[in-house]
Design a protein around this motif. Sequence first.
Motif, mmCIF file in Angstrom:
data_model
loop_
_atom_site.group_PDB
_atom_site.id
_atom_site.type_symbol
_atom_site.label_atom_id
_atom_site.label_comp_id
_atom_site.label_asym_id
_atom_site.label_seq_id
_atom_site.Cartn_x
_atom_site.Cartn_y
_atom_site.Cartn_z
ATOM 1 N N PHE A 10 0.860 -1.189 0.000
ATOM 2 C CA PHE A 10 0.000 0.000 0.000
ATOM 3 C C PHE A 10 0.894 1.237 0.000
ATOM 4 O O PHE A 10 1.166 1.815 1.046
ATOM 5 C CB PHE A 10 -0.924 -0.009 1.217
ATOM 6 N N SER A 44 -16.472 1.501 -5.806
ATOM 7 C CA SER A 44 -15.259 0.694 -5.618
ATOM 8 C C SER A 44 -15.550 -0.779 -5.377
ATOM 9 O O SER A 44 -14.632 -1.588 -5.397
ATOM 10 C CB SER A 44 -14.462 1.216 -4.415
ATOM 11 N N ILE A 45 -16.800 -1.099 -5.109
ATOM 12 C CA ILE A 45 -17.116 -2.493 -4.770
ATOM 13 C C ILE A 45 -18.003 -3.128 -5.834
ATOM 14 O O ILE A 45 -18.741 -2.442 -6.538
ATOM 15 C CB ILE A 45 -17.829 -2.606 -3.413
ATOM 16 N N GLU A 59 -7.021 -12.486 -6.454
ATOM 17 C CA GLU A 59 -6.762 -12.222 -5.037
ATOM 18 C C GLU A 59 -7.631 -11.068 -4.550
ATOM 19 O O GLU A 59 -7.163 -9.997 -4.173
ATOM 20 C CB GLU A 59 -5.280 -11.909 -4.824
ATOM 21 N N ILE A 60 -8.899 -11.324 -4.596
ATOM 22 C CA ILE A 60 -9.888 -10.298 -4.260
ATOM 23 C C ILE A 60 -9.881 -9.988 -2.758
ATOM 24 O O ILE A 60 -9.715 -10.881 -1.935
ATOM 25 C CB ILE A 60 -11.274 -10.816 -4.698
ATOM 26 N N TYR A 61 -10.079 -8.704 -2.440
ATOM 27 C CA TYR A 61 -10.326 -8.307 -1.054
ATOM 28 C C TYR A 61 -11.831 -8.271 -0.811
ATOM 29 O O TYR A 61 -12.552 -7.554 -1.513
ATOM 30 C CB TYR A 61 -9.777 -6.907 -0.777
ATOM 31 N N LEU A 79 -13.704 -5.463 -3.160
ATOM 32 C CA LEU A 79 -13.170 -4.291 -3.853
ATOM 33 C C LEU A 79 -12.811 -4.690 -5.281
ATOM 34 O O LEU A 79 -12.307 -5.794 -5.509
ATOM 35 C CB LEU A 79 -11.924 -3.788 -3.127
ATOM 36 N N GLN A 108 -9.038 5.482 -11.332
ATOM 37 C CA GLN A 108 -9.445 5.108 -9.984
ATOM 38 C C GLN A 108 -8.414 4.173 -9.383
ATOM 39 O O GLN A 108 -7.556 3.635 -10.072
ATOM 40 C CB GLN A 108 -10.785 4.353 -10.031
ATOM 41 N N LYS A 109 -8.590 3.925 -8.097
ATOM 42 C CA LYS A 109 -7.771 2.917 -7.447
ATOM 43 C C LYS A 109 -8.390 1.538 -7.614
ATOM 44 O O LYS A 109 -9.610 1.396 -7.721
ATOM 45 C CB LYS A 109 -7.627 3.254 -5.976
ATOM 46 N N TRP A 111 -7.660 -2.739 -6.158
ATOM 47 C CA TRP A 111 -7.038 -3.474 -5.051
ATOM 48 C C TRP A 111 -6.879 -4.948 -5.401
ATOM 49 O O TRP A 111 -7.812 -5.562 -5.935
ATOM 50 C CB TRP A 111 -7.913 -3.360 -3.793
ATOM 51 N N GLY A 113 -5.032 -8.571 -3.620
ATOM 52 C CA GLY A 113 -4.301 -9.101 -2.462
ATOM 53 C C GLY A 113 -3.070 -9.911 -2.826
ATOM 54 O O GLY A 113 -2.735 -10.861 -2.136
ATOM 55 N N ARG A 122 -0.835 -3.701 -3.767
ATOM 56 C CA ARG A 122 -2.155 -4.152 -3.315
ATOM 57 C C ARG A 122 -3.193 -3.044 -3.472
ATOM 58 O O ARG A 122 -4.381 -3.312 -3.527
ATOM 59 C CB ARG A 122 -2.056 -4.629 -1.867
ATOM 60 N N GLU A 123 -2.725 -1.815 -3.500
ATOM 61 C CA GLU A 123 -3.591 -0.676 -3.817
ATOM 62 C C GLU A 123 -2.862 0.154 -4.849
ATOM 63 O O GLU A 123 -1.691 0.485 -4.642
ATOM 64 C CB GLU A 123 -3.869 0.162 -2.572
ATOM 65 N N TYR A 125 -3.273 2.986 -8.555
ATOM 66 C CA TYR A 125 -4.054 3.767 -9.509
ATOM 67 C C TYR A 125 -3.972 3.134 -10.887
ATOM 68 O O TYR A 125 -2.871 2.840 -11.368
ATOM 69 C CB TYR A 125 -3.507 5.187 -9.633
#
Lengths: 445, 445
Positions: A10, A44-45, A59-61, A79, A108-109, A111, A113, A122-123, A125
Amino acid sequence: MAKINPVSGFPEWLPEEKLIEQFFLDTVRKKFELYGFTPIEPRSIEPLDVLLSKGDDKEIYTLRRLHEEDPSAPAEFGLHFDMTVPFARYVQQYRGHLNFPFKRYQIQKAWRGERPQEGRYREFYQADIDVINEGDLPISYDAEFPQLIHDIISSLPTPPVCIRVNNRKILTGFYQALSISDAAGVLRVVDKLDKIGASAVIGSLKDELGLSQEQAELCLKLGQIKSSDLSFVKEVQALGYSHPTLQEGLDELAFVVAASQSLPQGTLLADLSLARGLDYYTGTVYECNFVGHESLGSICGGGRYDNLASDDKVKLPGIGISFGITRMLGYLFARKMLKANKSSPVTVLVALPSEEARLEAITIANRLRSRGISTDVNHAAQKFGKQIRNAERSGVPYVWFFTQGDASSYELKDIRTGEQTKVSVETWEPKPEDTKLQVSLNLEP
Amino acid sequence: MAKINPVSGFPEWLPEEKLIEQFFLDTVRKKFELYGFTPIEPRSIEPLDVLLSKGDDKEIYTLRRLHEEDPSAPAEFGLHFDMTVPFARYVQQYRGHLNFPFKRYQIQKAWRGERPQEGRYREFYQADIDVINEGDLPISYDAEFPQLIHDIISSLPTPPVCIRVNNRKILTGFYQALSISDAAGVLRVVDKLDKIGASAVIGSLKDELGLSQEQAELCLKLGQIKSSDLSFVKEVQALGYSHPTLQEGLDELAFVVAASQSLPQGTLLADLSLARGLDYYTGTVYECNFVGHESLGSICGGGRYDNLASDDKVKLPGIGISFGITRMLGYLFARKMLKANKSSPVTVLVALPSEEARLEAITIANRLRSRGISTDVNHAAQKFGKQIRNAERSGVPYVWFFTQGDASSYELKDIRTGEQTKVSVETWEPKPEDTKLQVSLNLEP
């Protein structure tokens, strides 16, 4: 103070780096708009089933409320891991309100994992453009993207770009001509050619996918074809196999390569090993590197997808690319390859001669601000030497001096040259280079 | 197509609305920089213990990897619920690299798992500015914020702002003078005065907090004091209690109110009921509403905190405010109160006379783009009437016509007036109002 550690994957930039990130994001956005793309910003979701239905496991959060009523219930949302999947969902959801062909950008950002390493966060742009149309989407869109990528990268202070391009139909058509059933499996192996080398590719194709020695060698030979002009067509034909899908792919790729011949030598390369990992691509695929910095991996990639937003009733083919902004910046920052002319948005620091003069200092600042000049007031009536050092440390080029109650006393010091001149709050103008952030590539840091 | 439902609390705008959001974000950012604030963008996540240690329970969203090795392990991280807590952590973490006083802005999304309703979202944009200093932070910063809030809201197409201001020291000092021990509890009750009314406040203070009738009435009386000038000082003194903290609060609030007398009548109001929910505020607090639209709630708020970033060794007092961008826009969009002059970033659509002329159309587009004019090419060689309607539907003001191979044939149609004129690709310039998005407030939608 307890030491606070960074969270791996991050990244966070210092203020002077964030200014440069802003410059990158602004430049990219301006170019996107110049080419006719309009912004959207989906949430974002996404529901987990939407995220899981599209290609690779990313590798989804997952997301849960801390005070979830039922803490054992499975997570419903995650996310987003890219911009394309939310975009396809957005187009399906708001189709009646959109104009097609729908050209949109999204900055946008996202994410993921994944295990962090240089260039993988992991985060991060992403800056994406896509076109989706109802019905058909002409191949000319595929041909315009290299021009646009070249234009964007040329306008950023980065090394030049090499755009590798291929067409999945060439690969899948060729594999079908060879009677290989698991085309997707072969794609994934051949895509690694640059990383694992020829003999490992042959090995994988035979051992993991059960291809014969001859099939494996032909797949490898196809993947080894590279050309910056149309010669790849003859090289493929020389392999001696034909198939309607293969021919379609060759025609499309030839169109894209021919349309890009005005780009500088070395910018575009037809590379028949390129497949791109994501399952949803169906035609043209792109992948871009910084020339001389290939170890960083792809800084921009994408391609055409016919079925991502389509459903049983409506065909909604699309094509898009994604710029990895954080990936570029992480690499360039780590090597101190970017040099900016400013480290603060502030142009003028008004020096405070005494605490009593503060109201007058604020008035001077507000007058300069009303004329669009970014201004700050020193926070305390320190010695002038100290106030000048404050400006220096913060990267502010000018310090404004005044004597309380005397508008004729105004003087401005350019702290880079030491020059000090009489000025008026109504007429003084900074030079354009004092206010505009300029970032240049520093190849010998 | 299966109907895709929106996710409650996660608003998404249509393209023409996103353009307006962009306009709001750009305007706010420009003003922040004009007043000397520099951008940072901390990561979206914080360790759960950091989030939970700061004030109210904010319905935190926790984050886990879908493929977590140990699915029963408790979540370590959550999405941030505001910009202030991450900022305080950022300052502690990077203190050696920052210049103090550190004036920063942050324009980012935040997430809260609260029950969605108008003005309250689960994902939303906040635009924050804060100043943090090492040692002391002069009260003059508290006095500058109302000017800045007024300037920002005046530059947005919104109703005018009323800034209510108070100082927590007045409340806590007064409660101490009354020998009330649970000052935080009383703050929370009195803060609801506007919502629940005087008798409910008295009731809560007596029943829940055990205050005597006299104590409760005095707390209520203090909370009922409102003035747009310095008269509040005498009204407080007339209640007949004194305490050093109370006096400090009165002096500070008087300073802020006196410094803001140049703002338009009705912009600033000392409101002694205002406390703000967050526990970390220690002095000046602000809360702002759109005049005539009080039902929306606060569109901007903040205050001074002495201990958020401080630790045992270093005092790092700060002050900041936060603009609720999504809250404003959700309200204004729902009532169709915003009107833009453009619904697309594109200025020119090049009409395609035939498929064969496409390369020439793209060349025209690229020349206009190279001169900074946002241009698109119609996707197909449709009838011109249809191509003009495409431009109309997408909000593009001009259509460019040409005959293949004839540069003297260029004509441009302004589709708003129907006027068509001969043009050159090298010299034609759109009017500034054709390229610049202008958004106005539409009070009678």
